[in-house]
Scaffold this motif. Structure first.
Motif, PDB file in Angstrom:
ATOM      1  N   PRO A  76     -16.173  -2.054  -6.289  1.00  0.00           N
ATOM      2  CA  PRO A  76     -16.258  -0.619  -6.561  1.00  0.00           C
ATOM      3  C   PRO A  76     -15.831  -0.351  -7.996  1.00  0.00           C
ATOM      4  CG  PRO A  76     -14.240  -1.086  -5.398  1.00  0.00           C
ATOM      5  CD  PRO A  76     -14.965  -2.397  -5.517  1.00  0.00           C
ATOM      6  N   SER A  77     -16.603   0.428  -8.713  1.00  0.00           N
ATOM      7  CA  SER A  77     -16.366   0.623 -10.136  1.00  0.00           C
ATOM      8  C   SER A  77     -14.991   1.212 -10.397  1.00  0.00           C
ATOM      9  CB  SER A  77     -17.428   1.571 -10.691  1.00  0.00           C
ATOM     10  OG  SER A  77     -17.304   2.846 -10.105  1.00  0.00           O
ATOM     11  N   TRP A  78     -14.456   0.924 -11.558  1.00  0.00           N
ATOM     12  CA  TRP A  78     -13.246   1.625 -11.959  1.00  0.00           C
ATOM     13  C   TRP A  78     -13.619   3.090 -12.016  1.00  0.00           C
ATOM     14  CZ3 TRP A  78     -10.637  -1.358 -16.565  1.00  0.00           C
ATOM     15  CH2 TRP A  78     -10.223  -2.610 -16.103  1.00  0.00           C
ATOM     16  N   ASN A  96     -16.414  -5.443   4.889  1.00  0.00           N
ATOM     17  CA  ASN A  96     -16.478  -4.711   3.619  1.00  0.00           C
ATOM     18  C   ASN A  96     -15.496  -3.544   3.554  1.00  0.00           C
ATOM     19  OD1 ASN A  96     -18.717  -6.327   2.656  1.00  0.00           O
ATOM     20  ND2 ASN A  96     -20.023  -5.151   4.059  1.00  0.00           N
ATOM     21  N   SER A  97     -14.299  -3.756   4.050  1.00  0.00           N
ATOM     22  CA  SER A  97     -13.304  -2.684   4.065  1.00  0.00           C
ATOM     23  C   SER A  97     -12.612  -2.504   2.714  1.00  0.00           C
ATOM     24  CB  SER A  97     -12.255  -2.957   5.140  1.00  0.00           C
ATOM     25  OG  SER A  97     -11.460  -4.078   4.785  1.00  0.00           O
ATOM     26  N   TYR A  98     -12.673  -3.523   1.878  1.00  0.00           N
ATOM     27  CA  TYR A  98     -12.038  -3.501   0.557  1.00  0.00           C
ATOM     28  C   TYR A  98     -10.531  -3.218   0.656  1.00  0.00           C
ATOM     29  CZ  TYR A  98     -16.374  -3.920  -2.132  1.00  0.00           C
ATOM     30  OH  TYR A  98     -17.539  -4.392  -2.693  1.00  0.00           O
ATOM     31  N   PRO A  99      -9.764  -4.125   1.242  1.00  0.00           N
ATOM     32  CA  PRO A  99      -8.310  -3.932   1.300  1.00  0.00           C
ATOM     33  C   PRO A  99      -7.729  -3.829  -0.109  1.00  0.00           C
ATOM     34  CG  PRO A  99      -8.895  -6.198   1.848  1.00  0.00           C
ATOM     35  CD  PRO A  99     -10.171  -5.431   1.787  1.00  0.00           C
ATOM     36  N   SER A 100      -6.869  -2.840  -0.309  1.00  0.00           N
ATOM     37  CA  SER A 100      -6.416  -2.522  -1.668  1.00  0.00           C
ATOM     38  C   SER A 100      -4.934  -2.838  -1.883  1.00  0.00           C
ATOM     39  CB  SER A 100      -6.723  -1.060  -1.982  1.00  0.00           C
ATOM     40  OG  SER A 100      -6.236  -0.201  -0.951  1.00  0.00           O
ATOM     41  N   ASN A 116     -12.575  -9.308   1.529  1.00  0.00           N
ATOM     42  CA  ASN A 116     -12.215  -8.660   2.797  1.00  0.00           C
ATOM     43  C   ASN A 116     -11.170  -9.471   3.570  1.00  0.00           C
ATOM     44  OD1 ASN A 116     -13.039  -6.156   4.150  1.00  0.00           O
ATOM     45  ND2 ASN A 116     -13.471  -7.477   5.886  1.00  0.00           N
ATOM     46  N   LYS A 117     -10.179  -9.968   2.811  1.00  0.00           N
ATOM     47  CA  LYS A 117      -9.152 -10.807   3.418  1.00  0.00           C
ATOM     48  C   LYS A 117      -7.757 -10.379   2.971  1.00  0.00           C
ATOM     49  CE  LYS A 117     -12.055 -14.992   3.564  1.00  0.00           C
ATOM     50  NZ  LYS A 117     -12.175 -16.400   3.097  1.00  0.00           N
ATOM     51  N   ILE A 118      -6.779 -10.806   3.755  1.00  0.00           N
ATOM     52  CA  ILE A 118      -5.381 -10.711   3.379  1.00  0.00           C
ATOM     53  C   ILE A 118      -4.882 -12.133   3.166  1.00  0.00           C
ATOM     54  CG2 ILE A 118      -3.071  -9.927   4.021  1.00  0.00           C
ATOM     55  CD1 ILE A 118      -5.080  -7.656   3.686  1.00  0.00           C
ATOM     56  N   TRP A 123      -9.896   0.592   1.196  1.00  0.00           N
ATOM     57  CA  TRP A 123     -10.573   1.486   0.244  1.00  0.00           C
ATOM     58  C   TRP A 123     -11.924   1.990   0.772  1.00  0.00           C
ATOM     59  CZ3 TRP A 123      -9.302   3.453  -4.558  1.00  0.00           C
ATOM     60  CH2 TRP A 123     -10.348   3.899  -5.366  1.00  0.00           C
ATOM     61  N   LYS A 124     -12.742   1.098   1.279  1.00  0.00           N
ATOM     62  CA  LYS A 124     -14.059   1.505   1.785  1.00  0.00           C
ATOM     63  C   LYS A 124     -14.089   1.633   3.302  1.00  0.00           C
ATOM     64  CE  LYS A 124     -17.243   0.129  -1.873  1.00  0.00           C
ATOM     65  NZ  LYS A 124     -18.499  -0.595  -2.182  1.00  0.00           N
ATOM     66  N   GLY A 125     -13.065   1.132   3.968  1.00  0.00           N
ATOM     67  CA  GLY A 125     -13.028   1.210   5.427  1.00  0.00           C
ATOM     68  C   GLY A 125     -12.480   2.523   5.940  1.00  0.00           C
ATOM     69  N   ASP A 126     -11.892   3.337   5.038  1.00  0.00           N
ATOM     70  CA  ASP A 126     -11.249   4.602   5.440  1.00  0.00           C
ATOM     71  C   ASP A 126     -10.252   4.361   6.577  1.00  0.00           C
ATOM     72  OD1 ASP A 126     -12.540   6.094   3.542  1.00  0.00           O
ATOM     73  OD2 ASP A 126     -14.114   6.806   4.874  1.00  0.00           O
ATOM     74  N   LYS A 127      -9.463   3.320   6.405  1.00  0.00           N
ATOM     75  CA  LYS A 127      -8.464   2.958   7.403  1.00  0.00           C
ATOM     76  C   LYS A 127      -7.184   2.496   6.722  1.00  0.00           C
ATOM     77  CE  LYS A 127     -11.962   1.304  10.703  1.00  0.00           C
ATOM     78  NZ  LYS A 127     -12.475   0.133  11.449  1.00  0.00           N
ATOM     79  N   VAL A 128      -6.104   2.543   7.496  1.00  0.00           N
ATOM     80  CA  VAL A 128      -4.864   1.893   7.091  1.00  0.00           C
ATOM     81  C   VAL A 128      -4.710   0.663   7.972  1.00  0.00           C
ATOM     82  CG1 VAL A 128      -2.353   2.094   6.971  1.00  0.00           C
ATOM     83  CG2 VAL A 128      -3.793   4.038   6.346  1.00  0.00           C
ATOM     84  N   GLY A 129      -4.476  -0.482   7.354  1.00  0.00           N
ATOM     85  CA  GLY A 129      -4.345  -1.732   8.105  1.00  0.00           C
ATOM     86  C   GLY A 129      -2.905  -2.197   8.200  1.00  0.00           C
TER      87      GLY A 129
END
Length: 342
Positions: free
Chosen positions: A305-307, A155-159, A135-137, A174-180
């Motif tokens: 999160p699974s493939w 637990n936002s899962y940055p992708s 959960n980091k950049i 991915w899991k945060g339903d947000k754009v950062g």
């Protein structure tokens, strides 16, 4: 059965339809992922289970370069300010650099088990990357010095991460339903998507000065202005699972539809076209959704999160505009690199 699943049971290399040509990757079941246009006039791509970085010329000739760390799972790539290709090692927990001659250097991410995911060049001349599980950049200089910042939403899962026209870096949660958004000073802002369960993944700047992203979970393409206003456009094919997006040479955005075996194109006013991949049209049978990594032949286990599963047989994922004016993409399940000629 599992090996056949990963190979995709698709048509011959060079089989084409609607301007799409496919090139088989020499390593079986390599599971290609991210792809970029390199500084040498070729395309470079990551082989998740092949533990290699691949290079493909505009004519389709492929060269592969092994990664020193086994089971590293290279995922995303970018061209660094030093003229080398930088990439993330999802399972190796490293950021790596490969020259156009194939020499690889690796740097450990300080946070153990961080699962580095996307990577991009910032306006400050450093490389910025996401840490999916931590959960980091992260930020890494070309000399290998790493700094990390925590994303506010747990637990936002940055992708995937991409530079914006405002000098900041933008990323999907991915899991945060947000754009950062993160500035080069490490200040993070977050913008919730209108649709719950959107699972933002790929993101890229558009020719209109906004950022465009794909919603893997909601089968939509999103557009976010630099002040955070979001518009969404559903894909014509339901449950298409759009994965990556890139700006095309024609002033439109192009994206992969992982679960629909299609390449999508969206104009700045939101009009979407879809182009089926040749292997889907050449008589291959669509398989029922099957989670990757459940294959005992690979000795892997599903990790959250699974493939995600895909119907196949190609399952396109990474996409990039090539130096030849065409769109290039990877087939996660088909084990091919595709070219869509405009």
């Amino acid at each position: 059965m599992c090996l056949a699943f990963l190979l995709g049971m698709v048509g011959r290399a060079g089989a084409s339809s609607r301007g799409i040509t496919e090139f088989s990757i020499p390593t079986p079941a390599s599971v290609p992922d991210g792809i970029i246009s390199g500084p040498d006039g070729a395309l470079w791509f990551a082989e998740r289970l092949g533990d290699k970085i691949g290079r493909i010329t505009a004519g389709g000739q492929i060269t592969e370069f092994p990664i020193p760390t086994r089971a590293s799972e290279p995922l995303a790539l970018t061209v660094g300010p030093d003229g080398a290709i930088w990439f993330t090692e999802f399972d190796g927990n490293k950021i790596a650099r490969i020259t156009t001659q194939g020499d690889v250097t690796e740097y450990d991410v300080p946070t153990v088990g961080s699962k580095p995911h996307g990577i991009a060049v910032g306006s400050d001349g450093a490389l910025w990357f996401t840490e999916l599980h931590a959960n980091k950049i992260g930020r890494i200089t070309t000399a290998g010095s790493i700094t990390e910042w925590t994303v506010p939403t747990p637990n936002s899962y940055p992708s995937i991460i991409s530079p914006g026209p405002d000098g900041a870096l933008w990323f999907g949660e991915w899991k945060g339903d947000k754009v950062g958004r993160i500035t080069t000073k490490g200040v993070v802002s977050e913008f919730p998507t209108p649709t719950a369960g959107s699972a933002p993944h790929g993101i890229a700047p558009g020719p209109d000065g906004a950022m465009w992203f794909v919603e893997f979970g909601a089968a939509r393409v999103g557009r976010i202005t630099l002040d955070g206003v979001i518009s969404e456009f559903p894909t014509p094919t339901p449950d298409s699972k759009p994965a990556f997006i890139a700006s095309g040479p024609d002033g439109a955005m192009w994206f992969t539809e992982y679960n629909a075996d299609r390449i999508g194109r969206i104009t700045m006013n939101g009009r979407i076209q879809e182009f089926p991949i040749g292997s889907f049209l050449n008589g291959s049978v669509r398989q029922p959704p099957t989670p990757l990594l459940h294959c005992p032949v690979l000795g892997e286990e599903l990790r959250a999160p699974s493939w995600p599963s895909c119907d196949g047989p190609a399952c396109p994922i990474g996409i990039a505009a090539g130096p030849d004016g065409n769109l290039w993409f990877t087939e996660f399940r088909g084990n091919k690199v595709g070219r869509l000629s405009r």
